[in-house]
Design a protein around this motif. Sequence first.
Motif, PDB file in Angstrom:
ATOM      1  N   THR A 142       0.843  -1.185   0.000  1.00 34.80           N
ATOM      2  CA  THR A 142       0.000   0.000   0.000  1.00 34.80           C
ATOM      3  C   THR A 142       0.883   1.242   0.000  1.00 34.80           C
ATOM      4  OG1 THR A 142      -1.748  -1.143   1.224  1.00 34.80           O
ATOM      5  CG2 THR A 142      -1.787   1.272   1.244  1.00 34.80           C
ATOM      6  N   LEU A 143       0.706   2.100  -0.977  1.00 32.52           N
ATOM      7  CA  LEU A 143       1.508   3.319  -1.060  1.00 32.52           C
ATOM      8  C   LEU A 143       0.925   4.373  -0.131  1.00 32.52           C
ATOM      9  CD1 LEU A 143       2.262   3.612  -4.885  1.00 32.52           C
ATOM     10  CD2 LEU A 143       3.570   2.469  -3.095  1.00 32.52           C
ATOM     11  N   HIS A 144       1.762   4.876   0.754  1.00 28.80           N
ATOM     12  CA  HIS A 144       1.349   5.906   1.701  1.00 28.80           C
ATOM     13  C   HIS A 144       1.846   7.276   1.244  1.00 28.80           C
ATOM     14  CE1 HIS A 144       1.584   2.177   4.230  1.00 28.80           C
ATOM     15  NE2 HIS A 144       0.369   2.595   4.541  1.00 28.80           N
ATOM     16  N   SER A 145       1.131   8.290   1.634  1.00 33.31           N
ATOM     17  CA  SER A 145       1.547   9.653   1.330  1.00 33.31           C
ATOM     18  C   SER A 145       2.881   9.954   2.011  1.00 33.31           C
ATOM     19  CB  SER A 145       0.484  10.637   1.818  1.00 33.31           C
ATOM     20  OG  SER A 145       0.878  11.966   1.565  1.00 33.31           O
ATOM     21  N   GLN A 146       3.756  10.644   1.284  1.00 31.34           N
ATOM     22  CA  GLN A 146       5.060  11.012   1.801  1.00 31.34           C
ATOM     23  C   GLN A 146       5.151  12.531   1.959  1.00 31.34           C
ATOM     24  OE1 GLN A 146       7.694   8.219   1.968  1.00 31.34           O
ATOM     25  NE2 GLN A 146       5.656   7.304   1.987  1.00 31.34           N
ATOM     26  N   THR A 147       5.909  12.981   2.937  1.00 30.17           N
ATOM     27  CA  THR A 147       6.210  14.400   3.090  1.00 30.17           C
ATOM     28  C   THR A 147       7.463  14.700   2.282  1.00 30.17           C
ATOM     29  OG1 THR A 147       5.246  14.480   5.306  1.00 30.17           O
ATOM     30  CG2 THR A 147       6.781  16.240   4.714  1.00 30.17           C
ATOM     31  N   ARG A 148       7.320  15.588   1.299  1.00 21.92           N
ATOM     32  CA  ARG A 148       8.423  15.875   0.386  1.00 21.92           C
ATOM     33  C   ARG A 148       8.951  17.284   0.615  1.00 21.92           C
ATOM     34  NH1 ARG A 148       7.573  15.812  -6.099  1.00 21.92           N
ATOM     35  NH2 ARG A 148       5.762  17.030  -5.440  1.00 21.92           N
ATOM     36  N   ALA A 149      10.278  17.390   0.669  1.00 23.18           N
ATOM     37  CA  ALA A 149      10.942  18.688   0.793  1.00 23.18           C
ATOM     38  C   ALA A 149      11.797  18.933  -0.445  1.00 23.18           C
ATOM     39  CB  ALA A 149      11.811  18.729   2.038  1.00 23.18           C
ATOM     40  N   LYS A 150      11.694  20.139  -0.998  1.00 25.73           N
ATOM     41  CA  LYS A 150      12.457  20.488  -2.198  1.00 25.73           C
ATOM     42  C   LYS A 150      13.535  21.533  -1.922  1.00 25.73           C
ATOM     43  CE  LYS A 150       8.485  19.662  -5.239  1.00 25.73           C
ATOM     44  NZ  LYS A 150       7.586  20.263  -6.253  1.00 25.73           N
ATOM     45  N   GLY A 151      13.554  22.083  -0.704  1.00 24.26           N
ATOM     46  CA  GLY A 151      14.554  23.093  -0.374  1.00 24.26           C
ATOM     47  C   GLY A 151      14.941  23.003   1.089  1.00 24.26           C
TER      48      GLY A 151
END
Length: 319
Positions: free
Chosen positions: A235-244
């Motif tokens: 099951t793919l879970h939502s991830q917290t993504r940072a770009k900076g």
Amino acid sequence: MATTLGTASADPGEIDTGRLEVGETRDGTPFGLPVAVINGTGSGKTLYLQAASDGDELNGVGVIQRVVPQLDPTELSGTILIVGIVNFHAFQVAEHRNPIDDTKMNRAYPGNETGTSSERIAAATFDVATRADMILDLHQGSTSRMIDEVRVRCGSRHRLHDECLELAKVFDCGYVLDQKGPDGQLARAAPDEGIPTVDPELGGCVGWDETSIQKGVDGVFNVLQYYGFLDGDVTLHSQTRAKGFEQFGAPAGGLVRFEADLGDRVRHSETLFTVTTPFGEPKSEVTADSDGILWRTRRLPQVATGEYVCSVATEIDEY
């Protein structure tokens, strides 16, 4: 058909370990990297897995140490190629950089088979890695304190960005750094060869960190199941993504006292840390420049003026 890697050779349904020779030590003794081949009975993709590209980043070695004994090649479709310790010389002396040429290994890819020690190791492991359909390059935040994350380093405009981002989501550490990396990283070089690659950074510690190692083990098995190496649903879970990221140094020398914990959300102008004297007298207070997440901190409390203290992730979203 047998699959070989260095001196390791495994027929379908077999596991074998061996060495990948990459040069000689200073007394002329040949040395090789520890390798393993896990050859499934069914046809399928090839996964390349490596650890300890930086010699003091041991959590990835812990992941491999725990994953391999759990694998039954008779239940596997496809092949897994593993280099268990990449930075041989640094690992032997528990240092980050290769002491032979003072090089950070993860800046040497794709390498040079006639170059320096690090370039030769990079070339040998890159040759193995580019036999695969996907790559997991296991790291940790050296000996800093850091949350568990997966790094996507090819850059948002790269043709394989979406595939790398999907691989990071499948690994499922919860946090993703999505930022183009410096030249010489495996996670930069391999996508140029058409191979989705991510760089799981499994926390930061001195020695083992069992929590981060287990996240790495879970992540590897997520990948094996999602991409069809093993049976099972993911099951793919939502991830917290940072770009900076914003980095903060010490405005004064003294002892650092953090006002937020790793992974905490911080707001603009919120206090990140205070520098005090040895007697607890406040000398300076540092606040966040932007809203974000406290992503990484130094481990030791003592700092000199201008020394690195922490990083805050910015440009955050969920995907």
